[in-house]
Design an enzyme around this catalytic site. Structure first.
Site: not given
Length: 274
Positions: A95, A225, A254
């Site tokens: 991320s 995601d 995610h």
């Protein structure tokens, strides 16, 4: 606790376990190096040296008011790498940590790095602009900042209960331990770092950075995601990277390094050994 002090005087906490080729992990917003537990334990047991740090303002690192931007994140990562004299390292970023890895490699060079992995990562850019019409409206990120500033604890709980791990999907089986651990990590950090970090992960443009990274890079992204949608991030990053492999995962969320650790760890190991 083991810390390295950056050139601008910030104490960065890090973990350094095992021996062998180093794998360096950069975590996502608003978490800490603890989010890599499943990977740290797996890879140290497979003969690797694993290193993970808490980003400035996060976890056990100093809760400073300034420097919550990708250049400082990259510089802090470089401080850890240089302090530990790491070479032939594999850099893995999840991320926001994926953006940190990309900016580190272009800002500090690739001489100490062997490979890179971007997992559910934010590059090339998340926010919608004239040059990025597929991005998310800035109002989405403004709303996150408002929640962080006014009701951070409740917001973090609902975020972990919902889209981060896909626990809001029909048939999902939420884990209270996973949700509580996400909340714990987030609340250990500072609100100012989390507030400023929203701009860092959403508005930083990594388009030029990606084109400069020549080491082999694996892009891993879940097709479900909800936080960092795949088409405008993972797919585009793989297209921009000169030496990339894109691996996508139907139905994965995610937070797949936690919920799908068995699959993610096996694929990471295969790439590192290839």
């Amino acid at each position: 606790m083991p810390v390295v002090t950056t050139p601008d005087g910030v104490d960065i906490y890090y973990k350094d376990w095992g021996s062998g080729q180093p794998i360096v992990f950069s975590h996502g917003w608003p978490l800490s190096s603890d989010d890599w537990d499943a990977q740290l334990m797996f890879f140290v047991s497979h003969g690797f040296r694993v290193v993970a740090h808490d980003r400035r303002g996060h976890g056990r690192s100093a809760q400073v008011a300034e420097g919550h931007d990708m250049d400082h994140y990259a510089d802090d990562l470089a401080a850890v790498v240089n302090h530990l004299n790491l070479s032939d390292a594999v850099h893995v970023g999840h991320s926001t940590g994926g953006g940190e890895v990309v900016r580190y490699l272009t800002r500090h060079g690739q001489d100490r790095a062997a490979k890179a992995v971007l997992i559910s990562a934010v590059p090339p850019i998340m926010v919608k602009t004239a040059d990025n019409p597929g991005g998310l409206d800035k109002s989405v990120f403004d709303g996150i900042q408002e929640q962080v500033a006014t009701r951070r604890s409740d917001f973090f709980r609902s975020f972990a209960e919902g889209p981060f791990y896909g626990y809001n999907r029909p048939g999902a089986n939420p884990s209270e331990g996973v949700i509580a651990n996400w909340w714990r990590q987030g609340m250990a950090g500072g609100a100012k770092a989390h507030y400023d970090g929203v701009v860092a992960f959403s508005q930083t443009d990594f388009t030029d950075d990606l084109a400069k990274i020549t080491i082999p890079t694996l892009v891993m992204h879940g097709e479900d995601d909800q936080v960092v949608p795949i088409e405008n991030t993972g797919v585009r990053s793989a297209e921009l990277l000169p030496n990339s492999t894109l691996k996508t995962y139907p139905g994965f969320p995610h937070g797949m390094p936690t919920t799908e650790a068995t699959t993610i760890n096996a694929d990471l190991l295969a790439f590192i050994r290839s």
